[in-house]
Design an enzyme around this catalytic site. Structure first.
Site, PDB file in Angstrom:
ATOM      1  N   GLY A 218       0.816  -1.207   0.000  1.00  9.73           N
ATOM      2  CA  GLY A 218       0.000   0.000   0.000  1.00  9.73           C
ATOM      3  C   GLY A 218       0.850   1.258   0.000  1.00  9.73           C
ATOM      4  O   GLY A 218       0.508   2.260  -0.634  1.00  9.73           O
ATOM      5  N   THR A 219       1.974   1.207   0.695  1.00  6.27           N
ATOM      6  CA  THR A 219       2.841   2.390   0.768  1.00  6.27           C
ATOM      7  C   THR A 219       3.329   2.782  -0.624  1.00  6.27           C
ATOM      8  O   THR A 219       3.261   3.946  -1.018  1.00  6.27           O
ATOM      9  CB  THR A 219       4.041   2.095   1.698  1.00  6.27           C
ATOM     10  OG1 THR A 219       3.521   1.848   3.005  1.00  6.27           O
ATOM     11  CG2 THR A 219       5.018   3.248   1.742  1.00  6.27           C
TER      12      THR A 219
ATOM     13  N   ASN B  94      -7.701   3.593   8.987  1.00 11.92           N
ATOM     14  CA  ASN B  94      -7.073   2.414   9.603  1.00 11.92           C
ATOM     15  C   ASN B  94      -7.192   2.401  11.122  1.00 11.92           C
ATOM     16  O   ASN B  94      -7.189   1.351  11.737  1.00 11.92           O
ATOM     17  CB  ASN B  94      -5.602   2.329   9.196  1.00 11.92           C
ATOM     18  CG  ASN B  94      -4.881   3.660   9.265  1.00 11.92           C
ATOM     19  OD1 ASN B  94      -5.309   4.645   8.650  1.00 11.92           O
ATOM     20  ND2 ASN B  94      -3.795   3.707   9.997  1.00 11.92           N
TER      21      ASN B  94
ATOM     22  N   GLN C 227      -7.288  -0.197   3.746  1.00  9.22           N
ATOM     23  CA  GLN C 227      -7.910  -0.703   4.971  1.00  9.22           C
ATOM     24  C   GLN C 227      -9.351  -1.178   4.741  1.00  9.22           C
ATOM     25  O   GLN C 227      -9.845  -2.023   5.476  1.00  9.22           O
ATOM     26  CB  GLN C 227      -7.873   0.409   6.007  1.00  9.22           C
ATOM     27  CG  GLN C 227      -7.763  -0.013   7.432  1.00  9.22           C
ATOM     28  CD  GLN C 227      -6.688  -1.035   7.733  1.00  9.22           C
ATOM     29  OE1 GLN C 227      -7.005  -2.194   7.992  1.00  9.22           O
ATOM     30  NE2 GLN C 227      -5.419  -0.657   7.706  1.00  9.22           N
TER      31      GLN C 227
ATOM     32  N   SER D  62      -3.612  -3.239  -0.556  1.00 12.64           N
ATOM     33  CA  SER D  62      -2.501  -3.981   0.046  1.00 12.64           C
ATOM     34  C   SER D  62      -2.988  -5.372   0.421  1.00 12.64           C
ATOM     35  O   SER D  62      -4.043  -5.516   1.048  1.00 12.64           O
ATOM     36  CB  SER D  62      -2.011  -3.240   1.287  1.00 12.64           C
ATOM     37  OG  SER D  62      -0.989  -3.974   1.908  1.00 12.64           O
ATOM     38  N   ALA D  63      -2.212  -6.386   0.046  1.00 14.51           N
ATOM     39  CA  ALA D  63      -2.673  -7.768   0.239  1.00 14.51           C
ATOM     40  C   ALA D  63      -2.767  -8.170   1.706  1.00 14.51           C
ATOM     41  O   ALA D  63      -3.684  -8.881   2.111  1.00 14.51           O
ATOM     42  CB  ALA D  63      -1.719  -8.729  -0.486  1.00 14.51           C
ATOM     43  N   HIS D  64      -1.804  -7.695   2.544  1.00 16.49           N
ATOM     44  CA  HIS D  64      -1.743  -8.256   3.899  1.00 16.49           C
ATOM     45  C   HIS D  64      -2.854  -7.770   4.814  1.00 16.49           C
ATOM     46  O   HIS D  64      -3.018  -8.278   5.911  1.00 16.49           O
ATOM     47  CB  HIS D  64      -0.360  -8.029   4.523  1.00 16.49           C
ATOM     48  CG  HIS D  64      -0.036  -6.633   4.946  1.00 16.49           C
ATOM     49  ND1 HIS D  64      -0.036  -6.264   6.268  1.00 16.49           N
ATOM     50  CD2 HIS D  64       0.306  -5.523   4.252  1.00 16.49           C
ATOM     51  CE1 HIS D  64       0.310  -4.972   6.366  1.00 16.49           C
ATOM     52  NE2 HIS D  64       0.525  -4.515   5.151  1.00 16.49           N
TER      53      HIS D  64
ATOM     54  N   THR E 208      11.071  -7.672 -12.465  1.00 19.87           N
ATOM     55  CA  THR E 208      10.360  -8.946 -12.550  1.00 19.87           C
ATOM     56  C   THR E 208       9.297  -8.996 -11.457  1.00 19.87           C
ATOM     57  O   THR E 208       9.556  -8.651 -10.301  1.00 19.87           O
ATOM     58  CB  THR E 208      11.345 -10.118 -12.392  1.00 19.87           C
ATOM     59  OG1 THR E 208      12.296 -10.028 -13.458  1.00 19.87           O
ATOM     60  CG2 THR E 208      10.633 -11.469 -12.466  1.00 19.87           C
TER      61      THR E 208
ATOM     62  N   CYS F 293       1.332   0.857  12.962  1.00 19.20           N
ATOM     63  CA  CYS F 293       1.624   0.140  11.732  1.00 19.20           C
ATOM     64  C   CYS F 293       3.100  -0.100  11.523  1.00 19.20           C
ATOM     65  O   CYS F 293       3.524  -1.156  11.129  1.00 19.20           O
ATOM     66  CB  CYS F 293       1.152   0.991  10.572  1.00 19.20           C
ATOM     67  SG  CYS F 293      -0.157   0.235   9.696  1.00 19.20           S
TER      68      CYS F 293
HETATM   69  N1  PLP Z   1      -2.764   2.900   3.860  1.00 23.88           N
HETATM   70  C1  PLP Z   1      -3.426   2.546   4.987  1.00 23.88           C
HETATM   71  C2  PLP Z   1      -4.758   3.136   5.258  1.00 23.88           C
HETATM   72  C3  PLP Z   1      -2.879   1.618   5.863  1.00 23.88           C
HETATM   73  O1  PLP Z   1      -3.543   1.274   6.968  1.00 23.88           O
HETATM   74  C4  PLP Z   1      -1.599   1.082   5.576  1.00 23.88           C
HETATM   75  C5  PLP Z   1      -0.946   0.134   6.523  1.00 23.88           C
HETATM   76  O2  PLP Z   1      -1.301   0.099   7.667  1.00 23.88           O
HETATM   77  C6  PLP Z   1      -0.959   1.469   4.392  1.00 23.88           C
HETATM   78  C7  PLP Z   1      -1.567   2.379   3.570  1.00 23.88           C
HETATM   79  C8  PLP Z   1       0.382   0.900   4.011  1.00 23.88           C
HETATM   80  O3  PLP Z   1       0.231  -0.368   3.452  1.00 23.88           O
HETATM   81  P1  PLP Z   1       1.491  -1.391   3.409  1.00 23.88           P
HETATM   82  O4  PLP Z   1       1.663  -1.905   4.785  1.00 23.88           O
HETATM   83  O5  PLP Z   1       1.057  -2.458   2.457  1.00 23.88           O
HETATM   84  O6  PLP Z   1       2.645  -0.626   2.897  1.00 23.88           O
END
Ligand code: PLP
Length: 372
Positions: free
Chosen positions: A71-72, A139, A167, A187-189, A225, A312
């Site tokens: 996500g970042t 989040n 989220q 974001s997958a996790h 890749t 986070c």
């Molecule tokens: N955006 C939101 C709202 C999130 O809660 C988070 C992670 O907590 C992220 C972005 C970042 O995602 P990632 O952990 O996959 O980099």
């Protein structure tokens, strides 16, 4: 009693079995998705199936899914778009706020919803066309933003809209086509896939400036890749999460009961965003005289995993900018914990949480008269 209870799904959700199997299956494929031979084509097939599943989760177009490292990266990529004026909500994740340090901040109301009147004014201000970045759901508090209204205001002013759905995806529905969103981060996790993989999904006709240059992967939009096992796990988790949306909705009454019991015990506690639409799985509350750090540690000793504010990245407890933007003072924000439920949560987990929280609350009452 050594029950272990995981209530930190908004930090990372446990990997779904479908995702773990898909990762293992992809690891067993030898080919590079760019190779033309049979193993390469097999890898490409898995990658494109994953892309379709991710697109389906948000009603996007699979050819517009750009796999990223999470996500970042998706947020950073979205906000590096051209020379637009950036307007971001004050409740955004650090990966938005820090990717756009010069952006104008859009205020939140005390209930955590963005101030639409303020957005209208900012959009009307003189200057270059804007890119507005607002998350679908927060989040920390789970507060859901009025994306349809935000897009309507943006369109009147010729602005584009980026939505961080990291989220919310897999917890509530998102139809990016119906909403006419320009850029969506995932974001997958957060939804039961592996860590370290995510996506930026573009609306029709939208483009981005690639951050990574090199080969022509991801239609020239992200070189390197592809992370095939990650993408395959993401695709499987996305499909499972889409099927499980009704089960997610069923968590809301369980979360609501948890909050009612906390308030019955501690009437001075504040539940953030309770007056606004929220994700069904998230509860964030502060308790006067009881620091978040103390709560997280005591709960951990009792086998319960929750977060303090937004933990986070650093694991360090800092007053949350989100709660601050909702009008919480530093002491209130420092006493806030986030409890987030998910696909494996059972009623017994909540009972275990409540028993442990009651113990620590009563102990703090006995030692500190200022506790609520
Ligand atoms: N955006 C939101 C709202 C999130 O809660 C988070 C992670 O907590 C992220 C972005 C970042 O995602 P990632 O952990 O996959 O980099």
């Amino acid at each position: 009693m050594s029950r272990s209870v995981y209530l930190d799904y908004n930090a990372t959700a446990p990997v779904r079995p479908e995702a773990a199997s898909a990762v293992a299956a992809a690891l067993a494929v030898a080919g590079n998705p760019s190779s033309v031979h049979a193993p390469g084509r097999a890898a490409r097939r898995l990658l494109e199936e994953a892309r379709e599943a991710v697109a389906a989760l948000v009603c996007g177009r699979s050819q517009e899914v750009i796999f990223t490292s999470g996500g970042t990266e998706a947020n950073n990529l979205a906000l590096s778009a051209g020379d637009r004026r950036l307007l971001v909500s004050a409740g955004e994740h650090d990966s938005v706020l820090r990717a756009a340090p010069g952006a104008t901040r859009l205020a939140l109301r005390p209930d955590g919803v963005v101030d639409l009147a303020a957005l209208r004014e900012l959009l009307a201000a003189e200057g270059r066309p804007a890119l507005v970045s607002v998350m679908q759901a927060n989040n920390e508090t789970g507060v859901i933003q009025p994306m349809a209204e935000i897009v309507a205001l943006a369109r009147e002013a010729g602005a584009l809209v980026h939505c961080d759905a990291v989220q919310s995806a897999g917890k509530i529905a998102l139809d990016m086509s119906a909403l006419d969103l320009d850029l969506v981060s995932l974001s997958a996790h957060k939804l039961g896939g592996p860590q370290g993989v995510g996506a930026l999904v573009l609306g029709p006709g939208r483009s981005i400036e690639p951050a990574l240059k090199g080969g022509g992967q991801e239609r020239g939009r992200r070189a390197g890749t592809e992370n095939l096992p990650g993408a395959a796990g993401f695709g499987a988790a996305a499909a499972a999460a889409l099927d499980a949306l009704p089960m997610m909705a069923a968590l809301a009454p369980i979360r609501d009961r948890l909050e009612s019991e906390v308030l019955a015990l501690s009437p001075g506690s504040r539940i953030f965003g309770r007056e606004a639409p929220r994700l069904p799985n998230t509860s964030c509350f502060s308790t006067p005289g009881l620091s978040a750090e103390t709560q997280v540690m005591a709960l951990d000793l009792a086998g319960v995993a929750v977060s303090a504010g937004s933990a986070c990245s650093s694991g360090k407890v800092q007053p949350s900018h989100v709660l601050g933007a909702m009008g919480a003072g530093p002491d209130e924000a420092r006493s806030a914990i986030r409890v987030s439920l998910g696909w494996q949560t059972q009623e017994a987990d909540i009972r275990h949480f409540l028993a442990a929280w009651r113990r620590l609350y009563e102990k703090s009452r006995a030692t500190s008269p200022t506790a609520a």
